[in-house]
Design an enzyme around this catalytic site. Structure first.
Site, PDB file in Angstrom:
ATOM      1  N   SER A  26      -2.224  15.791 -41.312  1.00  0.00           N
ATOM      2  CA  SER A  26      -3.202  15.726 -39.979  1.00  0.00           C
ATOM      3  C   SER A  26      -4.233  16.393 -40.270  1.00  0.00           C
ATOM      4  CB  SER A  26      -2.454  16.070 -38.770  1.00  0.00           C
ATOM      5  OG  SER A  26      -3.276  16.042 -37.839  1.00  0.00           O
ATOM      6  N   ASP A  93      -6.578  17.866 -32.815  1.00  0.00           N
ATOM      7  CA  ASP A  93      -6.130  16.519 -33.065  1.00  0.00           C
ATOM      8  C   ASP A  93      -7.358  15.308 -33.113  1.00  0.00           C
ATOM      9  OD1 ASP A  93      -3.661  15.250 -33.500  1.00  0.00           O
ATOM     10  OD2 ASP A  93      -3.192  14.950 -31.573  1.00  0.00           O
ATOM     11  N   ASN A 153      -8.191   8.025 -29.705  1.00  0.00           N
ATOM     12  CA  ASN A 153      -9.162   8.542 -28.867  1.00  0.00           C
ATOM     13  C   ASN A 153      -8.744   9.319 -27.770  1.00  0.00           C
ATOM     14  OD1 ASN A 153      -8.191   6.296 -27.508  1.00  0.00           O
ATOM     15  ND2 ASN A 153     -10.526   5.733 -26.837  1.00  0.00           N
ATOM     16  N   PRO A 177       2.392   7.639 -31.386  1.00  0.00           N
ATOM     17  CA  PRO A 177       1.167   8.178 -31.226  1.00  0.00           C
ATOM     18  C   PRO A 177       0.266   7.284 -32.448  1.00  0.00           C
ATOM     19  CG  PRO A 177       2.035   9.867 -31.865  1.00  0.00           C
ATOM     20  CD  PRO A 177       3.227   9.145 -31.613  1.00  0.00           C
ATOM     21  N   GLU A 179      -1.507   7.453 -36.212  1.00  0.00           N
ATOM     22  CA  GLU A 179      -1.391   8.244 -37.425  1.00  0.00           C
ATOM     23  C   GLU A 179      -2.555   9.075 -37.399  1.00  0.00           C
ATOM     24  OE1 GLU A 179      -1.507   5.015 -36.863  1.00  0.00           O
ATOM     25  OE2 GLU A 179      -2.761   4.127 -38.628  1.00  0.00           O
ATOM     26  N   SER A 229      -6.778  -2.132 -30.765  1.00  0.00           N
ATOM     27  CA  SER A 229      -7.680  -2.887 -31.295  1.00  0.00           C
ATOM     28  C   SER A 229      -7.148  -4.423 -30.831  1.00  0.00           C
ATOM     29  CB  SER A 229      -8.043  -2.902 -32.732  1.00  0.00           C
ATOM     30  OG  SER A 229      -6.942  -3.211 -33.385  1.00  0.00           O
ATOM     31  N   THR A 232      -4.739  -5.710 -33.868  1.00  0.00           N
ATOM     32  CA  THR A 232      -3.551  -5.212 -33.578  1.00  0.00           C
ATOM     33  C   THR A 232      -2.848  -5.732 -32.269  1.00  0.00           C
ATOM     34  OG1 THR A 232      -4.286  -3.104 -34.769  1.00  0.00           O
ATOM     35  CG2 THR A 232      -2.086  -3.039 -33.548  1.00  0.00           C
ATOM     36  N   LEU A 244      10.395 -12.847 -26.492  1.00  0.00           N
ATOM     37  CA  LEU A 244      10.227 -12.305 -25.130  1.00  0.00           C
ATOM     38  C   LEU A 244      10.309 -11.131 -24.494  1.00  0.00           C
ATOM     39  CD1 LEU A 244      11.484 -16.169 -24.042  1.00  0.00           C
ATOM     40  CD2 LEU A 244       9.073 -15.420 -24.599  1.00  0.00           C
ATOM     41  N   GLU A 250      -3.735  -2.906 -24.101  1.00  0.00           N
ATOM     42  CA  GLU A 250      -4.876  -2.137 -23.477  1.00  0.00           C
ATOM     43  C   GLU A 250      -5.825  -2.365 -24.866  1.00  0.00           C
ATOM     44  OE1 GLU A 250      -6.223  -1.215 -20.661  1.00  0.00           O
ATOM     45  OE2 GLU A 250      -4.527  -1.015 -19.552  1.00  0.00           O
ATOM     46  N   CYS A 284     -12.628   2.972 -25.248  1.00  0.00           N
ATOM     47  CA  CYS A 284     -12.719   1.475 -25.232  1.00  0.00           C
ATOM     48  C   CYS A 284     -13.375   0.881 -24.212  1.00  0.00           C
ATOM     49  CB  CYS A 284     -11.335   1.121 -24.980  1.00  0.00           C
ATOM     50  SG  CYS A 284     -10.778   1.882 -23.337  1.00  0.00           S
ATOM     51  N   GLY A 457      -7.341  -7.582 -23.055  1.00  0.00           N
ATOM     52  CA  GLY A 457      -5.716  -7.592 -22.800  1.00  0.00           C
ATOM     53  C   GLY A 457      -5.638  -7.739 -21.504  1.00  0.00           C
ATOM     54  N   GLU A 461      -2.868  -0.313 -16.340  1.00  0.00           N
ATOM     55  CA  GLU A 461      -2.376   0.888 -16.288  1.00  0.00           C
ATOM     56  C   GLU A 461      -2.865   1.675 -15.040  1.00  0.00           C
ATOM     57  OE1 GLU A 461      -3.161   2.410 -20.503  1.00  0.00           O
ATOM     58  OE2 GLU A 461      -1.026   2.273 -20.591  1.00  0.00           O
TER      59      GLU A 461
HETATM   60  P1  NAD Z   1      -5.452   0.078 -33.835  1.00  0.00           P
HETATM   61  O1  NAD Z   1      -5.183  -1.365 -33.535  1.00  0.00           O
HETATM   62  O2  NAD Z   1      -5.888   0.452 -35.287  1.00  0.00           O
HETATM   63  O3  NAD Z   1      -4.123   0.866 -33.835  1.00  0.00           O
HETATM   64  C1  NAD Z   1      -3.484   1.249 -32.678  1.00  0.00           C
HETATM   65  C2  NAD Z   1      -2.052   1.623 -32.809  1.00  0.00           C
HETATM   66  O4  NAD Z   1      -1.270   0.695 -32.989  1.00  0.00           O
HETATM   67  C3  NAD Z   1      -1.784   2.589 -33.915  1.00  0.00           C
HETATM   68  O5  NAD Z   1      -0.575   3.716 -33.385  1.00  0.00           O
HETATM   69  C4  NAD Z   1      -1.512   1.951 -34.962  1.00  0.00           C
HETATM   70  O6  NAD Z   1      -0.390   2.749 -35.950  1.00  0.00           O
HETATM   71  C5  NAD Z   1      -0.573   0.985 -34.305  1.00  0.00           C
HETATM   72  N1  NAD Z   1      -0.463  -0.402 -35.020  1.00  0.00           N
HETATM   73  C6  NAD Z   1      -1.248  -0.975 -36.037  1.00  0.00           C
HETATM   74  N2  NAD Z   1      -0.874  -2.151 -36.437  1.00  0.00           N
HETATM   75  C7  NAD Z   1       0.485  -2.269 -35.801  1.00  0.00           C
HETATM   76  C8  NAD Z   1       1.327  -3.392 -35.802  1.00  0.00           C
HETATM   77  N3  NAD Z   1       1.063  -4.518 -36.574  1.00  0.00           N
HETATM   78  N4  NAD Z   1       2.522  -3.297 -34.958  1.00  0.00           N
HETATM   79  C9  NAD Z   1       2.603  -2.255 -34.297  1.00  0.00           C
HETATM   80  N5  NAD Z   1       1.792  -1.374 -34.047  1.00  0.00           N
HETATM   81  C10 NAD Z   1       0.646  -1.235 -35.022  1.00  0.00           C
HETATM   82  O7  NAD Z   1      -6.464   0.999 -32.990  1.00  0.00           O
HETATM   83  P2  NAD Z   1      -7.166   2.462 -33.146  1.00  0.00           P
HETATM   84  O8  NAD Z   1      -8.126   2.337 -34.256  1.00  0.00           O
HETATM   85  O9  NAD Z   1      -6.029   3.656 -33.353  1.00  0.00           O
HETATM   86  O10 NAD Z   1      -7.975   2.577 -31.883  1.00  0.00           O
HETATM   87  C11 NAD Z   1      -9.129   2.051 -31.571  1.00  0.00           C
HETATM   88  C12 NAD Z   1      -8.972   0.794 -30.654  1.00  0.00           C
HETATM   89  O11 NAD Z   1      -8.301   1.016 -29.580  1.00  0.00           O
HETATM   90  C13 NAD Z   1     -10.251   0.062 -30.268  1.00  0.00           C
HETATM   91  O12 NAD Z   1     -10.202  -1.259 -30.479  1.00  0.00           O
HETATM   92  C14 NAD Z   1     -10.108   0.496 -28.805  1.00  0.00           C
HETATM   93  O13 NAD Z   1     -11.241  -0.206 -28.157  1.00  0.00           O
HETATM   94  C15 NAD Z   1      -8.765   0.363 -28.325  1.00  0.00           C
HETATM   95  N6  NAD Z   1      -8.635   1.244 -27.296  1.00  0.00           N
HETATM   96  C16 NAD Z   1      -8.398   0.682 -26.363  1.00  0.00           C
HETATM   97  C17 NAD Z   1      -8.088   1.319 -24.749  1.00  0.00           C
HETATM   98  C18 NAD Z   1      -7.804   0.435 -23.700  1.00  0.00           C
HETATM   99  O14 NAD Z   1      -7.334   1.073 -22.719  1.00  0.00           O
HETATM  100  N7  NAD Z   1      -8.308  -0.652 -23.250  1.00  0.00           N
HETATM  101  C19 NAD Z   1      -8.088   2.544 -24.979  1.00  0.00           C
HETATM  102  C20 NAD Z   1      -8.224   3.256 -26.069  1.00  0.00           C
HETATM  103  C21 NAD Z   1      -8.585   2.578 -27.140  1.00  0.00           C
END
Ligand code: NAD
Length: 487
Positions: A26, A93, A153, A177, A179, A229, A232, A244, A250, A284, A457, A461
Site C-alpha cells: 500500500s 490510504d 475514492n 476494499p 486494492e 466502474s 466492472t 440470481l 454504484e 463518481c 447503476g 444507497e
Molecule cells: P473498479 O471497477 O476498477 O474496481 C472497483 C472494485 O471492484 C475494486 O475493489 C476491484 O478490486 C473490484 N473488481 C474489479 N473487477 C472485479 C470483478 N470482475 N469481480 C469482482 N470485483 C471486481 O473501480 P475503481 O477504479 O476502484 O473506482 C473508480 C470507479 O468507481 C469509477 O468508475 C467511479 O465512477 C466508480 N465509483 C462509483 C461510485 C458510485 O457511488 N456510483 C462511487 C465511487 C466510485
C-alpha cells in the site's frame, strides 16, 4: 511502516493472515512511500470469511432492530471520537487532503451508522393487510450473507454506506476494499467489534479483481453491492445473475452541470469546482461536463481560471492543502492520457494540464485542469476520466442543453444553476439521472437516496430506500375460517 495493520484481513472478530496470498504494497500517493505490506485473500481466506458470516447471521437477525441499532449508533460515536486518527489514515490510504477527510470521510461513515441505527426501530416494520375475515401481514427479512466491494475514492465511507444498511436489516457482510486503498475498512471492522457487534458479522478481506469473483460467485452469498466502474459492474452483475443474487450497482458517470446565464456566477463556479476538483476529481458523481450559457461564457471562464489557479496544492497532511495527489500512478497516467487527447482533439486548455511545482516528484500529482470549447463528440466529453479535468461546453437554449446533457449512456447525477426556480425544477425533471442538484453540487447527506440510472447503476444507497436493497418482504396470509374447497 506508517500504517501497517496487524494482519491483512479481519475475520470473525480478529485479524487474520495467510501469507500464501499474493503480497502487495500500500503506497502513500503523496510520496510513493510504502505504508503497509499486505496479502491478497486466498480461497481459504474467502471461505473462512463467508463461513464466519454465515454462522453469525441468524442470531443477529433474531435480535430486535432496536438492539442492533444501539450497536451501530455506538460505532458512530466511536468513529466521531476518533475522527482525527481515522482521517489521517484515510489521507494516507487515498492521498486526499486532511482538510477534506476530517469533514467528509469518517464523519459520513458515522452518519450512516447513526442514521441506520436510528431508523431501525421504526423502518423495519411490516404491513397489516385486511382481507375481510382473513388478513395478511408482511415481514421484512434479511437476505443473509452480503458482499460489499469498494472503489478507492471513499474507502471508509463506502465500507460504512454498505455495512450500515446491511447490518441493520439483520445481514452479515464480507467487504472487500479496493486494492489501492486497503486500510480504512479494517479500522471500521475493529470499531464495530468495539461497539459490541458480535463476531463474524462484518468481515474484511483484501484482494483485487481476481479476488472479487471468488466472493461474487460463492453459493452462500445472497447479495453483492459494488461501487466501481461500469465495466466492472457489467462483469459483477453478469456473474451475480448466474445464480440470481440480489445486486446494487454504484457505477461511474459523466454527469452534466448546467449553468444558465441568470445563475449566481460565483456560486455556479464554486459548484463546478467542487464538482470537479474535490477529492482531486475522483468522485463518481462529478459534474464533468459543465454546460455554460453563451451569454456568460467569457465571465465564467475568466473567474474559473482565476479561482482554479489559487487552489492550494501540496502535502495532504498540511491542513492548508486543498488538493492532493491522484490515488495511484496508473490512474495518474490515465488522466494525463485524456489531457493529451483533449489537446489533440482541439479543446482549449484554459488552465492546468501539467505537474504542479513544489510537490514531491514521487507523488501522483497533477494540476486541476480546465478545458474550454469542448464539443459533445470529444473523447474527454464522452468518457469518464476520474480525475480533476473539467470540460466546459457552450449552449444557447434550454431544450438544446437538456438534449445534449442526456445524450450519454451514463445517468448518475446532474446539476443546474439558475435563479429561475421554475426552470430549475423543469430542467431537473428532464435530466436523466438518479441524483440531481439545483443550485448546489455533490452534496450527499445520508437522509437522501443516492444512486444512478442508465448505465450508472441500479439500487440506492443511503436513506430508508437502502433498506429495500438489503431485505425482502415475506407475506403471510392468515385464514380465520374453514378452507372453502371445491374438491
Ligand atoms: P473498479 O471497477 O476498477 O474496481 C472497483 C472494485 O471492484 C475494486 O475493489 C476491484 O478490486 C473490484 N473488481 C474489479 N473487477 C472485479 C470483478 N470482475 N469481480 C469482482 N470485483 C471486481 O473501480 P475503481 O477504479 O476502484 O473506482 C473508480 C470507479 O468507481 C469509477 O468508475 C467511479 O465512477 C466508480 N465509483 C462509483 C461510485 C458510485 O457511488 N456510483 C462511487 C465511487 C466510485
Amino acid at each position: 511502516m506508517k500504517a501497517q495493520p496487524p494482519a491483512s484481513h479481519f475475520i470473525d472478530g480478529e485479524y487474520v493472515e495467510d501469507i500464501d496470498g499474493a503480497a502487495f504494497d500500500s503506497l502513500y500517493p503523496a510520496t510513493g512511500e510504502v505504508i503497509a505490506r499486505l496479502h491478497a485473500a486466498t480461497p481459504a481466506i474467502v471461505e473462512k470469511a463467508i463461513a464466519a458470516a454465515k454462522r453469525a447471521q441468524p442470531e443477529w437477525a433474531a435480535m430486535s432492530p432496536t438492539a442492533r441499532g444501539r450497536i451501530l449508533k455506538r460505532a458512530a460515536d466511536i468513529m466521531r471520537e476518533r475522527n482525527r486518527e481515522l482521517s489521517e489514515l484515510e489521507t494516507l490510504d487515498t492521498g486526499k487532503p486532511i482538510q477534506e477527510t476530517i469533514v467528509a470521510d469518517p464523519t459520513s461513515g458515522a452518519d450512516a451508522f447513526e442514521f441506520f441505527g436510528g431508523v431501525a426501530a421504526s423502518a423495519l416494520n411490516g404491513d397489516y393487510i385486511p382481507l375481510g375475515q382473513d388478513f395478511a401481514f408482511t415481514k421484512r427479512v434479511p437476505l443473509g450473507v452480503c458482499v460489499g466491494i469498494g472503489a478507492w475514492n471513499y474507502p471508509q465511507q463506502i465500507a460504512c454506506w454498505k455495512g450500515a444498511p446491511a447490518l441493520i436489516c439483520g445481514n452479515a457482510m464480507v467487504f472487500k476494499p479496493s486494492e489501492n486503498t486497503p486500510l480504512g475498512a479494517l479500522k471500521i471492522a475493529e470499531i464495530l467489534i468495539e461497539a459490541g457487534l458480535p463476531k463474524g458479522l462484518y468481515n474484511v478481506i483484501q484482494g483485487d479483481r481476481s479476488t472479487g469473483p471468488l466472493l461474487v460467485n460463492h453459493k452462500d452469498v445472497a447479495k453483492v453491492s459494488l461501487t466501481g466502474s461500469v465495466e466492472t459492474g457489467k462483469k459483477v452483475a453478469g456473474a451475480a445473475a448466474s445464480n440470481l443474487k440480489h445486486v446494487t450497482m454504484e457505477l461511474g458517470g459523466k454527469s452534466p452541470l448546467i449553468v444558465f446565464d441568470d445563475a449566481d456566477l460565483e456560486s455556479a463556479i464554486g459548484g463546478a469546482m467542487l464538482g470537479n476538483f474535490y477529492s482531486t476529481g475522483q468522485v463518481c458523481s462529478n459534474g464533468t461536463r459543465v454546460f455554460v450559457q453563451r451569454g456568460i461564457k467569457d465571465k465564467f471562464l475568466k473567474r474559473l481560471k482565476e479561482r482554479t489557479e489559487k487552489i492550494v496544492i501540496g502535502d495532504p497532511m498540511d491542513e492548508a492543502t486543498q488538493f492532493g495527489p491522484i490515488v495511484s500512478k496508473a490512474q495518474l497516467d490515465k488522466v494525463f492520457s485524456y489531457i493529451e487527447k483533449g489537446k489533440a482533439e482541439g479543446a482549449t486548455l484554459l488552465t492546468g494540464g501539467g505537474i504542479p511545482n513544489s510537490v514531491s516528484s514521487a507523488g501522483n500529482y497533477i494540476q486541476p485542469t480546465v478545458f474550454a470549447d469542448v464539443t459533445d463528440d470529444m473523447t474527454i466529453c464522452r468518457e469518464e476520466i476520474f480525475g480533476p479535468v473539467m470540460c466546459v461546453l457552450d449552449f444557447d437554449s434550454e431544450d438544446e442543453v437538456v438534449a445534449r446533457a442526456n445524450a450519454t449512456e451514463f445517468g448518475l447525477s446532474a446539476g443546474v444553476f439558475t435563479s429561475d426556480l421554475t426552470r430549475g425544477h423543469r430542467v431537473a425533471d428532464a435530466l436523466e439521472a438518479g441524483t440531481l442538484w439545483i443550485n448546489a453540487y455533490n452534496l450527499a447527506p445520508v437522509e437522501v437516496p443516492f444512486g444512478g440510472s442508465k448505465q450508472s447503476g441500479f439500487g440506492r444507497e443511503n436513506s430508508v430506500a437502502a433498506l429495500n436493497h438489503y431485505s425482502e418482504l415475506k407475506s403471510v396470509y392468515v385464514a380465520m375460517g374453514k378452507v372453502d374447497s371445491p374438491y
